[in-house]
Design an enzyme around this catalytic site. Structure first.
Site, PDB file in Angstrom:
ATOM      1  N   HIS B  36       9.123   5.198 -11.860  1.00 11.62           N
ATOM      2  CA  HIS B  36       9.703   6.480 -11.426  1.00 11.62           C
ATOM      3  C   HIS B  36      10.739   6.258 -10.317  1.00 11.62           C
ATOM      4  O   HIS B  36      10.733   5.224  -9.649  1.00 11.62           O
ATOM      5  CB  HIS B  36       8.594   7.382 -10.896  1.00 11.62           C
ATOM      6  CG  HIS B  36       7.935   6.798  -9.675  1.00 11.62           C
ATOM      7  ND1 HIS B  36       8.463   6.929  -8.406  1.00 11.62           N
ATOM      8  CD2 HIS B  36       6.823   6.029  -9.541  1.00 11.62           C
ATOM      9  CE1 HIS B  36       7.704   6.280  -7.549  1.00 11.62           C
ATOM     10  NE2 HIS B  36       6.705   5.713  -8.203  1.00 11.62           N
ATOM     11  N   GLU B 109      -0.327   5.974 -11.464  1.00 13.35           N
ATOM     12  CA  GLU B 109      -0.434   4.879 -10.512  1.00 13.35           C
ATOM     13  C   GLU B 109      -1.908   4.549 -10.273  1.00 13.35           C
ATOM     14  O   GLU B 109      -2.796   5.405 -10.465  1.00 13.35           O
ATOM     15  CB  GLU B 109       0.251   5.264  -9.192  1.00 13.35           C
ATOM     16  CG  GLU B 109       0.240   4.184  -8.099  1.00 13.35           C
ATOM     17  CD  GLU B 109       0.835   2.856  -8.532  1.00 13.35           C
ATOM     18  OE1 GLU B 109       0.354   2.290  -9.544  1.00 13.35           O
ATOM     19  OE2 GLU B 109       1.757   2.350  -7.857  1.00 13.35           O
TER      20      GLU B 109
END
Lengths: 220, 220
Positions: B36, B109
Site C-alpha cells: 500500500h 498486515e
C-alpha cells in the site's frame, strides 16, 4: 501513555525503520545492477574460449526497452563488465544520457566450466556449480561496486551492467545469504537497486523486468 | 564432444534453467504483490484499535504513480486487504482497468502490538516482533494468494495490495527463508512479482518502486 504519546512513539519507530533501510536518508547513492540482455536465442555456437556472444536480435529489443525505461532517470555513470553482451546493453542505456560506458572486468560473469572449454550440466538447486569460488566472485564484484560508489557524488546513481550469477552472489552477500538461498533468476535486462551511504549498503529491490511484458521479449 | 554438440548442450542447460524458474513457460500466472501507499506522513494519531489510517496526501501521489505505471499492463483482477490504506491504493490501480477491488482480510498486515493498543519499540534486526506468529501469517496470506491464482485464467495476472511484513513473510516463505533472512524493506507502492504454474511458485522480482523517483515521493 496517552494516545498522542503512543502515536508519536509509533511514528518514531517507523522513522527508525526507514533510517535502518536508508529510506529518505540524505545523500544516499544508488547502484542499479542490470543483467545484460539476451545473447543466446538462435545462437549457432558459443565458441571455444570465454563465452562472449554479442546480443541476439531479441536481446537488442530488450535493451531498447530498458533504455526507454531509463531515459527519464537521472544517471551519473554507466559501467559494464567487458563482455560483449554487457557492453552492448550498457551502450544502449548510456546513449540518451550522453554518457560513456566504462568497463571493469571485475563485473564479469562467474567463470564457468563452459568458459574453460568444458561441458557442465545444469546444477542441482543449491549446488555451487562454478570453478571460480563464491568468495572470489563476491570479492571482485563488491570491490568494483564500492569503487563505483566512491566516485559518485552524494545522491548519485550509477548503472552497472553485469551478469546473472555475479549479480546473484553480490546481492546474496549484501543480504548475508549464501549460494542457493536466494533462488531468483534475474531476467535479462532486469534492474536490481542497491542503496548505499558511507559503508552501509542495502538491497532496495531485486530483478524487476516489468519493461519486458510485450510478447516475445521474455518477460513472462 | 564437438563444438556444435557443446553449444547445443549449453543451450539446453540454459533452457532447463529457464524452465526451473518458470521463464518462457506456457500459461504461467502472475501475482503482483503491491505494498500500500503511505498512510503515516503528517498523521496526528494512529487511533485506539486496529491501526487503519487512510492514505496520506503523499500516499495518494505515490498510488497515482503506481496506477500510471500499471495502466498499460494487462490485469485480470485486483485484490486488496480490507485495511483502508490497501483498499485506497487498489482502487486507484483498478480504476483505469474498470475492475472492481475485491477484499480479503487474509491479506492484512501482521497483527502488531500497536493494533492491540500497546506500544512496541523497533525490533532488533532479525528479532520477530509481532504477537501474530510467522506461521499464522504465512498460512493465511499464502492461502489467499493460492485462491486468487486458482481463479485466474492461464497466463492471467492479479494485482494484490497488501502490507510490508505480510509481503515479506510470504516472499520469504516462497524462497524458503525465515524471518530476518531477507532484510529488504519494500517501499510504499513497490511491486513484487510472483510467477506460478500448478503448484509451483517462484519469486520473479522483489520490491521495485522505480516509479517513485520524483522528489518527495519516498522512492530514494
Amino acid at each position: 501513555m496517552s494516545e498522542e504519546q503512543r502515536s508519536q512513539a509509533f511514528l518514531q519507530m517507523l522513522e527508525r525503520l526507514h533510517e535502518r533501510h536508508l529510506v529518505g536518508v540524505e545523500g544516499v547513492k544508488e547502484v542499479w545492477l542490470v543483467r545484460h540482455a539476451d545473447a543466446y536465442s538462435g545462437i549457432a555456437t558459443i565458441g571455444e574460449g570465454l563465452v562472449d556472444p554479442p546480443l541476439s536480435p531479441v536481446g537488442r529489443r530488450q535493451a531498447d526497452r530498458l533504455a526507454e525505461r531509463m531515459k527519464p532517470i537521472a544517471v551519473d555513470a554507466v559501467w559494464s563488465s567487458d563482455l560483449r553482451r554487457a557492453v552492448q546493453t550498457a551502450e544502449l542505456v548510456a546513449a540518451p544520457h550522453r554518457l560513456p560506458v566504462r568497463t571493469d572486468s571485475r563485473l564479469r560473469e562467474v567463470r564457468t566450466h563452459w568458459d574453460e572449454g568444458r561441458h557442465a550440466p545444469l546444477n542441482e538447486p543449491g549446488e555451487y556449480p562454478f570453478p571460480e569460488s563464491e568468495q572470489e566472485v563476491m570479492g571482485r564484484v563488491e570491490a568494483a561496486v564500492r569503487d563505483i560508489l566512491g566516485e559518485l557524488p552524494p545522491g548519485g546513481r550509477a548503472v552497472v551492467v553485469s551478469h546473472n550469477a555475479a549479480i546473484g552472489i553480490l546481492v546474496s552477500g549484501v543480504l548475508g545469504l549464501g549460494w542457493g538461498q536466494l533462488p531468483i533468476l534475474p531476467l535479462y535486462t532486469s534492474i536490481t537497486v542497491l542503496a548505499a551511504k558511507d559503508d552501509r549498503m542495502v538491497v532496495r529491490s531485486l530483478a524487476d523486468a516489468t519493461h519486458l511484458l510485450e510478447p516475445g521479449l521474455g518477460g513472462r
